[in-house]
Design a protein around this motif. Sequence first.
Motif, PDB file in Angstrom:
ATOM      1  N   VAL A   1      59.944 -70.312  -7.479  1.00 37.40           N
ATOM      2  CA  VAL A   1      60.794 -69.486  -6.636  1.00 37.40           C
ATOM      3  C   VAL A   1      61.675 -68.630  -7.524  1.00 37.40           C
ATOM      4  O   VAL A   1      61.871 -68.930  -8.701  1.00 37.40           O
ATOM      5  N   LYS A   2      62.191 -67.549  -6.935  1.00 34.34           N
ATOM      6  CA  LYS A   2      63.070 -66.644  -7.684  1.00 34.34           C
ATOM      7  C   LYS A   2      64.428 -66.636  -7.013  1.00 34.34           C
ATOM      8  O   LYS A   2      64.537 -66.445  -5.806  1.00 34.34           O
ATOM      9  N   LEU A   3      65.464 -66.867  -7.806  1.00 35.44           N
ATOM     10  CA  LEU A   3      66.839 -66.801  -7.342  1.00 35.44           C
ATOM     11  C   LEU A   3      67.489 -65.576  -7.953  1.00 35.44           C
ATOM     12  O   LEU A   3      67.131 -65.170  -9.052  1.00 35.44           O
ATOM     13  N   SER A   4      68.451 -65.020  -7.247  1.00 42.14           N
ATOM     14  CA  SER A   4      69.201 -63.874  -7.767  1.00 42.14           C
ATOM     15  C   SER A   4      70.686 -64.224  -7.805  1.00 42.14           C
ATOM     16  O   SER A   4      71.479 -63.696  -7.026  1.00 42.14           O
TER      17      SER A   4
ATOM     18  N   ASN B   1      64.773 -60.983 -16.414  1.00 44.06           N
ATOM     19  CA  ASN B   1      65.642 -59.848 -16.114  1.00 44.06           C
ATOM     20  C   ASN B   1      66.947 -60.386 -15.528  1.00 44.06           C
ATOM     21  O   ASN B   1      67.593 -61.210 -16.139  1.00 44.06           O
ATOM     22  N   SER B   2      67.338 -59.973 -14.345  1.00 47.71           N
ATOM     23  CA  SER B   2      68.582 -60.480 -13.769  1.00 47.71           C
ATOM     24  C   SER B   2      68.336 -61.659 -12.842  1.00 47.71           C
ATOM     25  O   SER B   2      69.281 -62.233 -12.307  1.00 47.71           O
ATOM     26  N   ALA B   3      67.078 -62.037 -12.630  1.00 46.76           N
ATOM     27  CA  ALA B   3      66.748 -63.134 -11.727  1.00 46.76           C
ATOM     28  C   ALA B   3      66.501 -64.417 -12.514  1.00 46.76           C
ATOM     29  O   ALA B   3      66.407 -64.418 -13.741  1.00 46.76           O
TER      30      ALA B   3
ATOM     31  N   ALA C   1      58.972 -75.902  -2.958  1.00 46.76           N
ATOM     32  CA  ALA C   1      59.259 -74.474  -3.138  1.00 46.76           C
ATOM     33  C   ALA C   1      59.535 -73.824  -1.789  1.00 46.76           C
ATOM     34  O   ALA C   1      60.481 -73.048  -1.646  1.00 46.76           O
ATOM     35  N   ASP C   2      58.728 -74.173  -0.779  1.00 47.82           N
ATOM     36  CA  ASP C   2      58.956 -73.648   0.571  1.00 47.82           C
ATOM     37  C   ASP C   2      60.291 -74.117   1.123  1.00 47.82           C
ATOM     38  O   ASP C   2      61.000 -73.365   1.791  1.00 47.82           O
ATOM     39  N   GLN C   3      60.658 -75.364   0.835  1.00 43.79           N
ATOM     40  CA  GLN C   3      61.940 -75.905   1.279  1.00 43.79           C
ATOM     41  C   GLN C   3      63.107 -75.111   0.692  1.00 43.79           C
ATOM     42  O   GLN C   3      64.079 -74.814   1.387  1.00 43.79           O
ATOM     43  N   LEU C   4      63.005 -74.742  -0.564  1.00 46.13           N
ATOM     44  CA  LEU C   4      64.057 -73.944  -1.208  1.00 46.13           C
ATOM     45  C   LEU C   4      64.165 -72.560  -0.582  1.00 46.13           C
ATOM     46  O   LEU C   4      65.267 -72.044  -0.389  1.00 46.13           O
TER      47      LEU C   4
ATOM     48  N   PRO D   1      60.046 -66.542  -2.624  1.00 49.75           N
ATOM     49  CA  PRO D   1      58.817 -67.034  -3.261  1.00 49.75           C
ATOM     50  C   PRO D   1      58.250 -65.970  -4.192  1.00 49.75           C
ATOM     51  O   PRO D   1      58.408 -64.776  -3.947  1.00 49.75           O
ATOM     52  N   LEU D   2      57.600 -66.389  -5.263  1.00 46.63           N
ATOM     53  CA  LEU D   2      56.949 -65.421  -6.141  1.00 46.63           C
ATOM     54  C   LEU D   2      55.568 -65.047  -5.616  1.00 46.63           C
ATOM     55  O   LEU D   2      55.090 -63.960  -5.875  1.00 46.63           O
TER      56      LEU D   2
END
Length: 145
Positions: A22-25, A55-57, A68-71, A87-88
């Motif tokens: 997963v990707k967080l920002s 990068n910034s993520a 991953a889906d739960q997040l 999701p990526l």
Amino acid sequence: MPAMAAASGVSGLEKLTRRHDVKLSPPASVSVEECVLSVGEIVGHGSVKSASRMNSALVVFVDSIDKADQLVVAGVAVNGELTPVFPLSNPVKKVIVSNVPPFLKNDLLLRELGRHGRIVSLMPNGAEAHRPADQRSATHARRGQ
């Protein structure tokens, strides 16, 4: 024994796919460690397999697709601030419907496509003037792919 498992390539990381991450920002001031601890509180600290800045993520791999889906559904609170999680892997499909008679309204088409999954974006109104009259499109997502 762990040294032998890592040496023979059985660490488990090679089995992870894009659907496991997963990707967080988060804000730039938040460290990777703070994000990983917040993710670990949701899915279990042992489930977090890898994390790094891109990068910034921040990209985080977890041990199962369900986690991953739960997040993605829950989001992550880092330092008391809710951080969106994406999701990526993107299960979106673009569907082009052509040769549709003009008496069939867009609402009917969207309702019927919605039976097969969630509609991500509506049909563009302004762009239809630049598109042939017999073509309409919608972006469509299906679960379980």
